[in-house]
Write a protein that holds these residues in place. Sequence first.
Motif, mmCIF file in Angstrom:
data_model
loop_
_atom_site.group_PDB
_atom_site.id
_atom_site.type_symbol
_atom_site.label_atom_id
_atom_site.label_comp_id
_atom_site.label_asym_id
_atom_site.label_seq_id
_atom_site.Cartn_x
_atom_site.Cartn_y
_atom_site.Cartn_z
ATOM 1 N N LEU A 121 0.828 -1.094 -0.161
ATOM 2 C CA LEU A 121 0.076 -0.079 -0.149
ATOM 3 C C LEU A 121 1.088 1.188 -0.084
ATOM 4 N N LEU A 122 0.624 2.193 -0.971
ATOM 5 C CA LEU A 122 1.406 3.346 -1.332
ATOM 6 C C LEU A 122 0.421 4.597 -0.736
ATOM 7 N N ALA A 123 1.031 5.283 0.092
ATOM 8 C CA ALA A 123 0.476 6.607 0.418
ATOM 9 C C ALA A 123 1.508 7.547 -0.387
ATOM 10 N N PHE A 124 1.323 8.068 -1.441
ATOM 11 C CA PHE A 124 2.379 8.782 -2.290
ATOM 12 C C PHE A 124 2.431 10.176 -1.445
ATOM 13 N N SER A 125 3.657 10.743 -1.599
ATOM 14 C CA SER A 125 3.834 12.063 -0.960
ATOM 15 C C SER A 125 3.663 13.294 -1.586
ATOM 16 N N ASP A 126 3.747 13.245 -2.812
ATOM 17 C CA ASP A 126 3.428 14.382 -3.658
ATOM 18 C C ASP A 126 2.977 14.096 -4.924
ATOM 19 N N GLU A 127 1.662 14.336 -5.227
ATOM 20 C CA GLU A 127 1.168 13.936 -6.594
ATOM 21 C C GLU A 127 0.590 15.217 -6.994
ATOM 22 N N GLU A 128 0.106 16.266 -6.037
ATOM 23 C CA GLU A 128 -0.559 17.349 -6.634
ATOM 24 C C GLU A 128 0.611 18.535 -6.949
ATOM 25 N N GLY A 129 1.758 18.462 -6.441
ATOM 26 C CA GLY A 129 2.721 19.426 -7.029
ATOM 27 C C GLY A 129 2.810 20.802 -6.759
ATOM 28 N N VAL A 130 1.874 21.032 -5.585
ATOM 29 C CA VAL A 130 1.744 22.310 -5.217
ATOM 30 C C VAL A 130 3.223 23.201 -4.800
ATOM 31 N N ARG A 131 3.735 22.765 -3.685
ATOM 32 C CA ARG A 131 4.820 23.355 -3.343
ATOM 33 C C ARG A 131 6.035 23.668 -4.274
ATOM 34 N N PHE A 132 6.371 22.568 -5.100
ATOM 35 C CA PHE A 132 7.594 22.786 -6.109
ATOM 36 C C PHE A 132 7.169 22.805 -7.529
ATOM 37 N N HIS A 133 5.957 23.003 -7.740
ATOM 38 C CA HIS A 133 5.251 22.955 -9.000
ATOM 39 C C HIS A 133 5.942 21.727 -9.978
ATOM 40 N N THR A 134 5.745 20.652 -9.268
ATOM 41 C CA THR A 134 6.120 19.234 -9.842
ATOM 42 C C THR A 134 4.691 18.447 -9.892
ATOM 43 N N THR A 135 5.005 17.391 -10.327
ATOM 44 C CA THR A 135 4.158 16.292 -10.525
ATOM 45 C C THR A 135 4.577 14.961 -10.306
ATOM 46 N N TYR A 136 3.757 14.098 -9.678
ATOM 47 C CA TYR A 136 3.979 12.841 -9.288
ATOM 48 C C TYR A 136 5.553 12.554 -8.800
ATOM 49 N N LEU A 137 5.841 13.368 -7.787
ATOM 50 C CA LEU A 137 7.175 12.963 -7.169
ATOM 51 C C LEU A 137 7.262 11.665 -6.579
ATOM 52 N N GLY A 138 6.246 11.505 -5.735
ATOM 53 C CA GLY A 138 6.180 10.041 -4.840
ATOM 54 C C GLY A 138 6.232 8.991 -5.905
ATOM 55 N N SER A 139 5.370 9.111 -6.860
ATOM 56 C CA SER A 139 5.419 7.733 -7.835
ATOM 57 C C SER A 139 6.450 7.658 -8.851
ATOM 58 N N LYS A 140 7.023 9.009 -9.117
ATOM 59 C CA LYS A 140 8.167 8.845 -9.980
ATOM 60 C C LYS A 140 9.485 8.257 -9.306
ATOM 61 N N LEU A 142 9.019 5.847 -6.934
ATOM 62 C CA LEU A 142 8.848 4.357 -6.803
ATOM 63 C C LEU A 142 9.082 3.760 -8.261
ATOM 64 N N THR A 143 8.834 4.336 -9.292
ATOM 65 C CA THR A 143 8.982 3.690 -10.685
ATOM 66 C C THR A 143 10.363 4.114 -11.327
ATOM 67 N N GLY A 144 11.262 4.767 -10.667
ATOM 68 C CA GLY A 144 12.416 5.002 -11.408
ATOM 69 C C GLY A 144 12.622 6.205 -12.395
ATOM 70 N N ALA A 145 11.441 7.030 -12.436
ATOM 71 C CA ALA A 145 11.370 8.037 -13.438
ATOM 72 C C ALA A 145 11.708 9.464 -12.872
ATOM 73 N N PHE A 146 12.377 9.457 -11.337
ATOM 74 C CA PHE A 146 12.574 10.763 -10.823
ATOM 75 C C PHE A 146 13.570 11.409 -11.603
ATOM 76 N N GLU A 147 13.644 13.060 -11.976
ATOM 77 C CA GLU A 147 14.457 13.442 -12.601
ATOM 78 C C GLU A 147 15.474 14.271 -11.379
ATOM 79 N N PRO A 148 16.749 13.893 -11.306
ATOM 80 C CA PRO A 148 17.541 14.480 -10.044
ATOM 81 C C PRO A 148 17.740 16.044 -10.153
ATOM 82 N N ALA A 149 17.579 16.570 -11.453
ATOM 83 C CA ALA A 149 17.871 17.866 -11.609
ATOM 84 C C ALA A 149 16.758 18.719 -10.800
ATOM 85 N N LEU A 150 15.510 18.002 -10.498
ATOM 86 C CA LEU A 150 14.247 18.525 -9.634
ATOM 87 C C LEU A 150 14.810 19.088 -8.228
#
Length: 413
Positions: A121-140, A142-150
Amino acid sequence: MSNYPERAAQLMRRIEQLAAISEEAGVVTRTFGTPAFVQGRNLVQQWMQQAGLQVRVDNIGNLRGRLASARPGAKTFVIGSHIDTVVNAGRFDGPLGVLLGLDLLEQLAARRAELPFHLELLAFSDEEGVRFHTTYLGSKVLTGAFEPALLGRTDAAGISLAEAITTMGGNPTQLAADVLPAAEWRGYFEAHIEQGPVLWEQQVPVAVVTAIAGQRRVELTFRGMAGHAGTVPMTMRQDALTGAAEFVLLAEQFARAHGRSLVATVGKLQVPHAASNVIPGEVVCSLDLRSPDEAELAAAYEQLRQQAEALAARRGLTLDWHLVQQTAPVSCDAALNAGLREAVAGAGYPVIELVSGAGHDAVPVSQVAPATMLFVRCYRGISHNPLENVEPADLAAALQVAEQFLAGLISAG
């Protein structure tokens, strides 16, 4: 038969308890990494631990609760959604999927020896992206799609994402260690309020999601010439705001002419140095363009860009057109959707299939694993709003369908 109304009441109580934790009294606001977010996550963590799950918080702040299978080489089936919110949010967007998933795993905790795959069970930490104007930080992550430049991106207070992760107790250099490799996925399921009016109008509690619309977000800057509101003749003006206003209507008319599958929204207008007696010399506005059809989305994007440029030229304005975000449409997994349709029909409800116009954590997950989603009816389709609401009977229906769907997967092995 399971007592779904009683379980729905418990689910509702938990949703209310989580909604009471907020950055601001009287509203629901829990943005990524804030003390309110951490407090809310800690509450959900307590519930996961009480359910007998193996619980940990990963480096991006995802809360992960696991029921481990005893089968050698077992894969992992993930049930998830997010627990961050927009500002002044409703109670159900995100938490419903997490807490519904918790109920499902509570029912299975005593039967973990029978599981053919791990359940996480995953409670993702950031889907809405409000604070850093990002999207899907948590699930990215988990899936290996996170961009280190962020990691260098900063919030309104100048705090970087890397600093926020560290403050929460995570290690920004170890995000890759939290990836669930594609070869280890069995699939993904997410329950979510519809965020649209179809189920409400049809008075049906649930629907199967077939696809998630692709999206392109654009920032447009119209530049003209500021001037005195009383001295510049109407025929000699280079009014950036009237140009932006024409574009707002142009975008609406364009989308309406293309039918229901394409939507276009201008949600932000900024007029720097605005004054009632000054002709606006610069206006910044947004464009949010969505469609489940990639070819239609690409064509609409290019046509609107050309029309905006022609509009600006005709009015003596310059135009900066900046693509801020691009997400391709996603199709939900055919086999998982077949099982979900069977569960809906088996529970005695009409099988309705919908396309999601909103983005979900299922988008990055679908790049590495089969994914499916169940929509739950919400009041008048209202979302991202304190009026967001779900009836207890619809929660009970969603629990019944989700449980039968999961039981089918377990039986299939």
